[in-house]
Design a protein around this motif. Structure first.
Motif, PDB file in Angstrom:
ATOM      1  N   ALA A 210       0.862  -1.191   0.000  1.00 25.39           N
ATOM      2  CA  ALA A 210       0.000   0.000   0.000  1.00 25.39           C
ATOM      3  C   ALA A 210       0.899   1.242   0.000  1.00 25.39           C
ATOM      4  N   ASP A 211       0.287   2.386  -0.305  1.00 24.16           N
ATOM      5  CA  ASP A 211       1.044   3.639  -0.240  1.00 24.16           C
ATOM      6  C   ASP A 211       1.505   3.873   1.192  1.00 24.16           C
ATOM      7  N   GLY A 212       2.693   4.455   1.341  1.00 20.52           N
ATOM      8  CA  GLY A 212       3.171   4.735   2.684  1.00 20.52           C
ATOM      9  C   GLY A 212       4.536   5.368   2.684  1.00 20.52           C
ATOM     10  N   VAL A 213       5.132   5.415   3.876  1.00 17.56           N
ATOM     11  CA  VAL A 213       6.455   6.000   4.074  1.00 17.56           C
ATOM     12  C   VAL A 213       7.337   4.960   4.743  1.00 17.56           C
ATOM     13  N   VAL A 214       8.542   4.789   4.236  1.00 21.33           N
ATOM     14  CA  VAL A 214       9.498   3.853   4.835  1.00 21.33           C
ATOM     15  C   VAL A 214       9.956   4.424   6.170  1.00 21.33           C
ATOM     16  N   THR A 215       9.618   3.747   7.238  1.00 16.90           N
ATOM     17  CA  THR A 215       9.959   4.238   8.582  1.00 16.90           C
ATOM     18  C   THR A 215      11.091   3.441   9.219  1.00 16.90           C
ATOM     19  N   GLY A 216      11.608   2.450   8.515  1.00 14.09           N
ATOM     20  CA  GLY A 216      12.717   1.689   9.081  1.00 14.09           C
ATOM     21  C   GLY A 216      13.303   0.711   8.092  1.00 14.09           C
ATOM     22  N   THR A 217      14.633   0.598   8.128  1.00 14.93           N
ATOM     23  CA  THR A 217      15.336  -0.428   7.348  1.00 14.93           C
ATOM     24  C   THR A 217      16.409  -1.029   8.243  1.00 14.93           C
ATOM     25  N   VAL A 218      16.542  -2.344   8.154  1.00 15.13           N
ATOM     26  CA  VAL A 218      17.546  -3.053   8.949  1.00 15.13           C
ATOM     27  C   VAL A 218      18.307  -3.985   8.025  1.00 15.13           C
ATOM     28  N   ARG A 219      19.630  -3.883   8.078  1.00  9.20           N
ATOM     29  CA  ARG A 219      20.481  -4.810   7.332  1.00  9.20           C
ATOM     30  C   ARG A 219      21.249  -5.640   8.343  1.00  9.20           C
ATOM     31  N   SER A 220      20.960  -6.936   8.364  1.00 10.37           N
ATOM     32  CA  SER A 220      21.557  -7.798   9.381  1.00 10.37           C
ATOM     33  C   SER A 220      21.691  -9.215   8.855  1.00 10.37           C
ATOM     34  N   GLY A 221      22.632  -9.935   9.429  1.00  6.38           N
ATOM     35  CA  GLY A 221      22.806 -11.348   9.099  1.00  6.38           C
ATOM     36  C   GLY A 221      22.213 -12.245  10.162  1.00  6.38           C
ATOM     37  N   LYS A 222      21.488 -11.670  11.106  1.00  9.80           N
ATOM     38  CA  LYS A 222      20.882 -12.442  12.191  1.00  9.80           C
ATOM     39  C   LYS A 222      19.379 -12.181  12.242  1.00  9.80           C
ATOM     40  N   GLY A 223      18.703 -12.944  13.046  1.00 12.09           N
ATOM     41  CA  GLY A 223      17.275 -12.735  13.270  1.00 12.09           C
ATOM     42  C   GLY A 223      16.480 -12.724  11.982  1.00 12.09           C
ATOM     43  N   ALA A 241      10.583  -9.064   5.792  1.00  9.19           N
ATOM     44  CA  ALA A 241      11.832  -9.560   6.374  1.00  9.19           C
ATOM     45  C   ALA A 241      12.484 -10.631   5.500  1.00  9.19           C
ATOM     46  N   HIS A 242      13.776 -10.912   5.825  1.00  9.21           N
ATOM     47  CA  HIS A 242      14.620 -11.895   5.118  1.00  9.21           C
ATOM     48  C   HIS A 242      14.857 -11.493   3.657  1.00  9.21           C
ATOM     49  N   LEU A 243      14.878 -10.176   3.393  1.00 14.34           N
ATOM     50  CA  LEU A 243      15.097  -9.706   2.030  1.00 14.34           C
ATOM     51  C   LEU A 243      16.543  -9.972   1.585  1.00 14.34           C
ATOM     52  N   ASP A 244      16.708 -10.189   0.298  1.00 14.59           N
ATOM     53  CA  ASP A 244      18.049 -10.380  -0.251  1.00 14.59           C
ATOM     54  C   ASP A 244      18.775  -9.039  -0.347  1.00 14.59           C
ATOM     55  N   ASN A 245      18.004  -8.004  -0.640  1.00 11.75           N
ATOM     56  CA  ASN A 245      18.562  -6.654  -0.687  1.00 11.75           C
ATOM     57  C   ASN A 245      17.469  -5.646  -0.364  1.00 11.75           C
ATOM     58  N   ILE A 246      17.855  -4.401  -0.129  1.00 14.46           N
ATOM     59  CA  ILE A 246      16.911  -3.330   0.189  1.00 14.46           C
ATOM     60  C   ILE A 246      17.106  -2.210  -0.821  1.00 14.46           C
ATOM     61  N   LEU A 247      16.024  -1.807  -1.503  1.00 14.81           N
ATOM     62  CA  LEU A 247      16.102  -0.807  -2.567  1.00 14.81           C
ATOM     63  C   LEU A 247      15.503   0.538  -2.169  1.00 14.81           C
ATOM     64  N   VAL A 248      15.089   0.702  -0.905  1.00 16.91           N
ATOM     65  CA  VAL A 248      14.509   1.962  -0.442  1.00 16.91           C
ATOM     66  C   VAL A 248      15.275   2.434   0.780  1.00 16.91           C
ATOM     67  N   SER A 249      15.040   3.676   1.153  1.00 17.65           N
ATOM     68  CA  SER A 249      15.738   4.239   2.315  1.00 17.65           C
ATOM     69  C   SER A 249      14.728   4.839   3.284  1.00 17.65           C
ATOM     70  N   GLY A 267      19.532 -13.467   7.472  1.00 19.23           N
ATOM     71  CA  GLY A 267      19.129 -13.787   8.837  1.00 19.23           C
ATOM     72  C   GLY A 267      18.908 -15.276   9.013  1.00 19.23           C
ATOM     73  N   ASN A 268      18.090 -15.619   9.995  1.00 14.42           N
ATOM     74  CA  ASN A 268      17.784 -17.027  10.275  1.00 14.42           C
ATOM     75  C   ASN A 268      16.619 -17.464   9.401  1.00 14.42           C
ATOM     76  N   SER A 269      16.925 -17.868   8.202  1.00 16.34           N
ATOM     77  CA  SER A 269      15.899 -18.296   7.254  1.00 16.34           C
ATOM     78  C   SER A 269      16.202 -19.719   6.812  1.00 16.34           C
TER      79      SER A 269
END
Length: 315
Positions: A210-223, A241-249, A267-269
């Motif tokens: 849906a339309d919205g605003v990105v309020t958080g991004t996390v890049r991690s190899g855990k969780g 979650a468990h994205l291969d990459n992140i294209l927004v900020s 993460g743990n996938s």
């Protein structure tokens, strides 16, 4: 009477021995009974030790039927649980999404009017048909009223929840575990699962629901690995979650359908999949309730079935 001779050693001469006919009849009956008894014993031993082709086939069929019966009982219990879950979800969908009364699509009670024996008087039959027509007319009115309220909500400009699948063309057969107590694939214990697992090939585009605003991004190899959080109107929040990459900020405005990343195993996938969460005013919701708009009724029913009966999560 039958006769035979025997030698008398005292008198040193043969003498006649006379026996009645019943003696020989009795002896013949004894031989007959012994023969029959032996035959019965031989048959019983043969039947217990040796199986004929017919008996072997019957035993195999009985074993197969027994296995099928147990499977049918398990499926029956499973379907009963799914039906109960679907009823609960039906209540929750309209209350959570549209704040409207739960639609009444079902006819209460079972029509047993025509199940009795004997003839039905014409007047009773006509009265029964009229009652059914009145019931159906009332149902149609309630359905129309509920749909009207939904349309008014959609057209009034009031905030509506995210109703689009984050994975375009997602097949229901790949639906994993949804919200609830599930077995963790790594620790093999039950833990609380707070989202919906959507199994997809690695690299599949993940889109904002849906339309919205990105309020958080996390890049991690855990969780939960790489995570994107989007806030929407009406207090709704979605997490991917468990994205291969992140294209927004963070702080970026996104429209519905914007690609925010790709399916991965960060993460743990356990397998490549998207872990999708939906919240409203910090209250965790079941994401499955938000897919009925972007799927056909049959696909949505299958998705409900899969999500409710997946005993193990993928993260």
């Amino acid at each position: 009477m039958a006769q035979k001779f025997r030698f008398n050693v005292n008198r040193l001469e043969f003498e006649k021995v006379t026996r009645p006919v019943w003696y020989f009849l009795l002896k013949g009956v004894k031989y007959f009974l012994v023969t029959v008894s032996l035959a019965v014993c031989y048959y019983i031993v043969f039947a217990l030790v040796v199986d004929t082709d017919t008996e072997k086939r019957i035993k195999q069929e009985n074993e197969a039927y027994s296995t099928m019966y147990e499977g049918m009982l398990e499926r029956e219990r499973l379907l009963e649980n799914v039906i109960e879950g679907m009823k609960t979800k039906e209540d929750g969908i309209y209350r959570q999404l549209f704040n409207s009364p739960v639609p009444d699509f079902a006819i209460s009670g079972v029509d047993v009017f025509l199940s009795g024996d004997g003839d039905i008087p014409d007047k009773d039959f006509i009265r029964h048909i009229n009652n059914r027509i009145d019931t159906l007319v009332g149902m149609a009115g309630r359905v129309e009223g509920n749909l009207q309220k939904v349309m008014e909500t959609l057209l009034s400009g009031k905030p509506v929840p995210p109703l689009t699948s984050p994975v375009e063309g997602f097949p229901p057969s790949r639906t994993g575990a949804s919200v609830g107590s599930r077995i963790n694939p790594f620790y093999k214990v039950r833990v609380e699962h707070d989202g919906l697992d959507m199994l997809s090939p690695q690299g599949t585009p993940v889109k904002a629901s849906a339309d919205g605003v990105v309020t958080g991004t996390v890049r991690s190899g855990k969780g939960k690995g790489n995570v994107v959080e989007i806030s929407h109107d009406g207090g709704y929040v979605t997490r991917y979650a468990h994205l291969d990459n992140i294209l927004v900020s963070r702080g970026q405005k996104v429209a519905r359908g914007t690609v925010i990343g790709h399916v991965g195993m960060s993460g743990n996938s356990f397998v490549p999949h998207l872990h999708y969460e939906v919240y409203r005013d910090s209250l965790r919701l079941d994401p499955v309730n938000h897919f009925f708009v972007s799927m056909s009724p049959d696909d949505y029913t299958n998705m409900l079935f899969m999500s409710a009966n997946a005993g193990q999560s993928m993260d």
